[in-house]
Motif scaffolding. Sequence first.
Motif: not given
Length: 325
Positions: A248-252, A283-287
Amino acid sequence: QKPILLQGHERSITQIKYNREGDLLFTVAKDPIVNVWYSVNGERLGTYNGHTGAVWCVDADWDTRHVLTGSADNSCRLWDCETGKQLALVKTSSAVRTCGFDFGGNIIMFSTDKQMGYQCFVSFFDLRDPSQIENNEPYMKIPCSDSKITSAVWGPLGEFIIAGHENGELNQFSAKSGEQLSNVKEHTKQINDIQTSRDMTMFITASKDNTAKLFDCTTLEHLKTFRTERPVNSAALSPIFDHVVLGGGQEAMDVTTTSTRIGKFEARFFHLAFEEEFGRVKGHFGPINSVAFHPDGKSYSSGGEDGYVRIHYFDPQYFEFEFEA
């Protein structure tokens, strides 16, 4: 261990899916390309070309002969897995959000978005009757006027589908009659993803309310909750251990305002029974938009807003740790 990085999309990943054997990984994104890769080494096997908009969902049938994709170009398409040839095209009035084959691979279902004056529908087609596709007439169409379906999967034996809604509700719809069999509301916000366990007895939901929850497939009884401090876009159950991975992650749209550390873009591992977090993978640069376990449980993949898919093989210690525990 260095993950295998798959670069085959120009836009953010929307869904990744292994076939039943796990030798192939299908990836779709907000571009019109549908990719298929060898999961063992990350080599790209081919693409399915034909969509003209973002592709929201992908599924392969049980013997990996056919691939099903649903797109924002208002179509659901059936492909020959081996040759990449388009076998069928179903036109819809709005974007296709979720799609799936039943266990036998004979019946497909997909749901369409509530947009441009059209309401949300779940359509069922029997592939053994070619006239249904030709005349664009599903044998059953269930309207969902209250809240649009954001994720749906088939239940055990293909008797019903489990649908998650924008308002956090979960429904079971009969695949024979179309009636609503049961309804629960454990989430307070949109359900982003639903994935079943290997034996189809349980399923896990990922929601914008910062939780993932485990349910019983037949009764929809709520069993476990996995809490995080940000929206959960996807969740998967390990086929061999009592482990859950969340992405997951914050909204894009909010991402640029925080540093990568605060944005928290790791895949997070929880214990299924104890609901405790025991590991994170960066690893990922975003959600992370989609996660999936390999059917043998020895690796998992994640697809992110950054357009990359990463295949992670677990260390041997991971298996030793579990058996000791």
